[in-house]
Design an enzyme around this catalytic site. Structure first.
Site, PDB file in Angstrom:
ATOM      1  N   ASP A 192     -16.549  47.131  55.881  1.00 23.59           N
ATOM      2  CA  ASP A 192     -16.342  45.792  56.462  1.00 23.59           C
ATOM      3  C   ASP A 192     -17.639  45.038  56.737  1.00 23.59           C
ATOM      4  O   ASP A 192     -17.704  43.828  56.582  1.00 23.59           O
ATOM      5  CB  ASP A 192     -15.530  45.889  57.755  1.00 23.59           C
ATOM      6  CG  ASP A 192     -16.315  46.560  58.882  1.00 23.59           C
ATOM      7  OD1 ASP A 192     -16.720  47.734  58.703  1.00 23.59           O
ATOM      8  OD2 ASP A 192     -16.544  45.929  59.924  1.00 23.59           O
ATOM      9  N   TYR A 247     -11.612  46.016  65.737  1.00 21.41           N
ATOM     10  CA  TYR A 247     -10.756  44.975  65.156  1.00 21.41           C
ATOM     11  C   TYR A 247      -9.379  44.991  65.805  1.00 21.41           C
ATOM     12  O   TYR A 247      -8.359  45.115  65.147  1.00 21.41           O
ATOM     13  CB  TYR A 247     -10.655  45.145  63.631  1.00 21.41           C
ATOM     14  CG  TYR A 247     -11.975  44.864  62.940  1.00 21.41           C
ATOM     15  CD1 TYR A 247     -12.443  43.558  62.783  1.00 21.41           C
ATOM     16  CD2 TYR A 247     -12.770  45.901  62.462  1.00 21.41           C
ATOM     17  CE1 TYR A 247     -13.648  43.287  62.166  1.00 21.41           C
ATOM     18  CE2 TYR A 247     -13.990  45.643  61.843  1.00 21.41           C
ATOM     19  CZ  TYR A 247     -14.413  44.334  61.703  1.00 21.41           C
ATOM     20  OH  TYR A 247     -15.619  44.070  61.093  1.00 21.41           O
ATOM     21  N   GLU A 261     -25.883  41.308  61.829  1.00 21.84           N
ATOM     22  CA  GLU A 261     -24.978  42.088  60.977  1.00 21.84           C
ATOM     23  C   GLU A 261     -24.179  41.174  60.046  1.00 21.84           C
ATOM     24  O   GLU A 261     -23.573  40.208  60.486  1.00 21.84           O
ATOM     25  CB  GLU A 261     -24.002  42.911  61.824  1.00 21.84           C
ATOM     26  CG  GLU A 261     -23.172  43.871  61.002  1.00 21.84           C
ATOM     27  CD  GLU A 261     -22.391  44.875  61.853  1.00 21.84           C
ATOM     28  OE1 GLU A 261     -21.909  45.874  61.292  1.00 21.84           O
ATOM     29  OE2 GLU A 261     -22.264  44.673  63.082  1.00 21.84           O
ATOM     30  N   ASP A 304     -21.484  49.046  58.615  1.00 22.96           N
ATOM     31  CA  ASP A 304     -21.158  50.459  58.803  1.00 22.96           C
ATOM     32  C   ASP A 304     -20.478  51.000  57.543  1.00 22.96           C
ATOM     33  O   ASP A 304     -20.473  50.352  56.499  1.00 22.96           O
ATOM     34  CB  ASP A 304     -20.278  50.644  60.046  1.00 22.96           C
ATOM     35  CG  ASP A 304     -19.026  49.765  59.990  1.00 22.96           C
ATOM     36  OD1 ASP A 304     -18.617  49.381  58.881  1.00 22.96           O
ATOM     37  OD2 ASP A 304     -18.449  49.470  61.058  1.00 22.96           O
TER      38      ASP A 304
END
Length: 483
Positions: free
Chosen positions: A74, A226, A462, A77
């Site tokens: 995603d 999430y 990120e 990571d």
């Protein structure tokens, strides 16, 4: 309230006769799609352009005796979270459907990016009857390590929803992704398109029949990463809207009506789909004058009034440099998603010379386009930092992004495994990342237009698939345009 800088920028565009062409949108579009290659999980193909990445996650699904290889990590990571991955797929598909004619050779690259996700999502939906797999990789275990995806030795736990552990939100988003992508492939691969649509119908039926939030069923496996904070009604609306567009079946329209009115949001994201559903459904009202969709046109326009800076009902803040500022955590995800809706609704408006009102102000499509272009240009380097927030685009861009694969030496350079904690020496270094994740859009600057470019500042440094996916459409729109 909007800043003086922002209004000066808009005014200067008018005074200069709209001659400012802006950054190289075609290059940015190409790079925004190339980014997805850096997020790939599974066995990489021979034409992989980001050559510092290698195959990974090749046993994903084995703990449940199914093949769940493929799909995307995603963000920075090594976890596959299907909820944001499906949203990414829906947005890439919507971009291709609305702007495909402007994308030129990049349309095929968009299809490749979509198919990398849909091949995986089909496995998740079809591997086990009565189950929808919704993720691979223990996020808590993964986040304790800093290692390349090719080396990961953390638990590749498999997560699923079912009749007894429902997940209407993730199921309806998966259905939306499969339905939207079926239209992308309808002409170029009809057999694949039929498989996507047939699967979308089944998954949507599961979402409708077994109601519940996947966060309740899976708890710490998906929260706080999430969580479905907005509930699942928005996904049911969004999923049904996509199935209606793909099938034109009255069943889905009746279901949409049965849901009643929704929230009046001022945000659009992987979690909250109301605004996207309103714009998608408004298409029929604006383009076809279909009164069945009038309610959604009104809701879409109310959303626009909450975004526009000079609207009496605006609830959106802007930085001094003119950037939409919604939330400190990865703000650019909201900017790209909302910008997609601004551009797309303006496109519908232009085709029928439609206008609407925010209070006493009449809003023409160019008001939405100007705001959209301001956001796109800001991300691409027209900002107080004079920095592009797309990696590898322009002369100045983020060099220390919060991304495991980018920050660790490639296996081509250092074949030996670094282990769970061995990679932290590279996480902590002030040196730039050794591997350039071309096209990645980071979380973005703070409310003061500042960006420190620090790897540990994950809310700003990120990248994520859903930030890029929503940006593809607006980039394609502005190719070759003078505004």
């Amino acid at each position: 309230m909007a800043s003086p800088f922002f209004f000066v920028f808009l005014l200067s565009g008018l005074l200069l006769g709209n001659t400012y062409a802006g950054p190289n949108y075609r290059e940015a579009l190409s790079k925004s799609l190339l980014f997805f290659q850096g997020q790939r999980s599974g066995r990489l193909p021979g034409d992989q352009k980001l050559s510092w990445r290698f195959s990974s996650g090749l046993s994903d699904g084995s703990s449940a005796h199914v093949d769940l290889t493929g799909g995307y990590y995603d963000a920075g990571d090594n976890v596959k979270f299907n909820f944001p991955m499906a949203f990414t797929t829906t947005m890439l598909s919507w971009s291709s459907l609305e702007y495909g004619k402007k994308m030129g050779p990049e349309l095929q690259n968009a299809r490749v990016a979509i198919r990398w996700a849909t091949d995986y999502l089909l496995k998740c939906a079809r591997a086990t009857p009565g189950k929808l797999y919704v993720g691979v990789g223990d996020p808590n275990g993964d986040h304790k390590c800093w290692e390349r995806p090719e080396d990961m030795d953390t638990p590749r736990t498999v997560y699923s929803v079912s009749a007894s552990n429902p997940g209407s939100d993730v199921a309806a988003e998966t259905a939306a992704a499969l339905a939207a992508s079926s239209m992308v492939f309808r002409k170029v691969d009809p057999k694949y398109a039929r498989l996507l649509l047939a699967t979308a119908k089944k998954v949507m039926q599961f979402a409708i029949q077994y109601r519940g939030a996947y966060s309740d069923s899976l708890s710490s496996a998906v929260c706080p990463f999430y969580c479905s904070y907005s509930g699942y009604k928005d996904e049911l609306l969004w999923g049904a809207a996509w199935l209606h567009r793909a099938t034109n079946n009255q069943y889905y329209m009746n279901f949409i009506k049965s849901l009643g009115g929704g929230d009046q949001p001022d945000i659009f994201s992987w979690d909250n789909k109301y605004a996207g559903a309103y714009v998608l459904l408004s298409r029929r009202a604006v383009l076809n004058k279909d009164n069945n969709f009038e309610l959604y046109k009104q809701a879409a326009e109310n959303f626009m009034c909450r975004i526009l800076p000079n609207s009496p009902s605006s609830s959106t803040k802007y930085t001094q440099g003119g950037l939409m500022y919604k939330l400190p955590q990865s703000n650019l995800q909201y900017v790209t998603s909302i910008t997609f809706l601004l551009t797309t609704y303006a496109k519908y408006m232009k085709s029928t010379k439609h206008t609407f009102s925010c209070g006493n102000s009449v809003i023409a499509p160019n008001a939405l386009i100007k705001l959209s272009k301001r956001q796109v240009d800001y991300i691409l380097g027209v900002n107080p930092m004079k920095m592009s927030y797309m990696v590898g685009f322009g002369s100045s861009f983020p060099k220390r992004i919060h991304h495991r694969g980018s920050s660790l030496p490639s296996r081509a350079v250092r074949p030996n495994t670094l282990g769970c904690s061995g990679g932290f020496q590279f996480f902590r270094t002030p040196n730039p990342n050794p591997n350039i994740l071309t096209g990645a859009i980071v979380g973005g600057p703070d409310r003061n237009d500042q960006y420190p470019d620090q790897r540990d500042d994950y809310s700003r440094s990120e990248p994520a698939t859903y930030i890029n996916a929503a940006f593809v459409g607006p980039l394609a729109y502005f190719i070759g345009k003078l505004h």
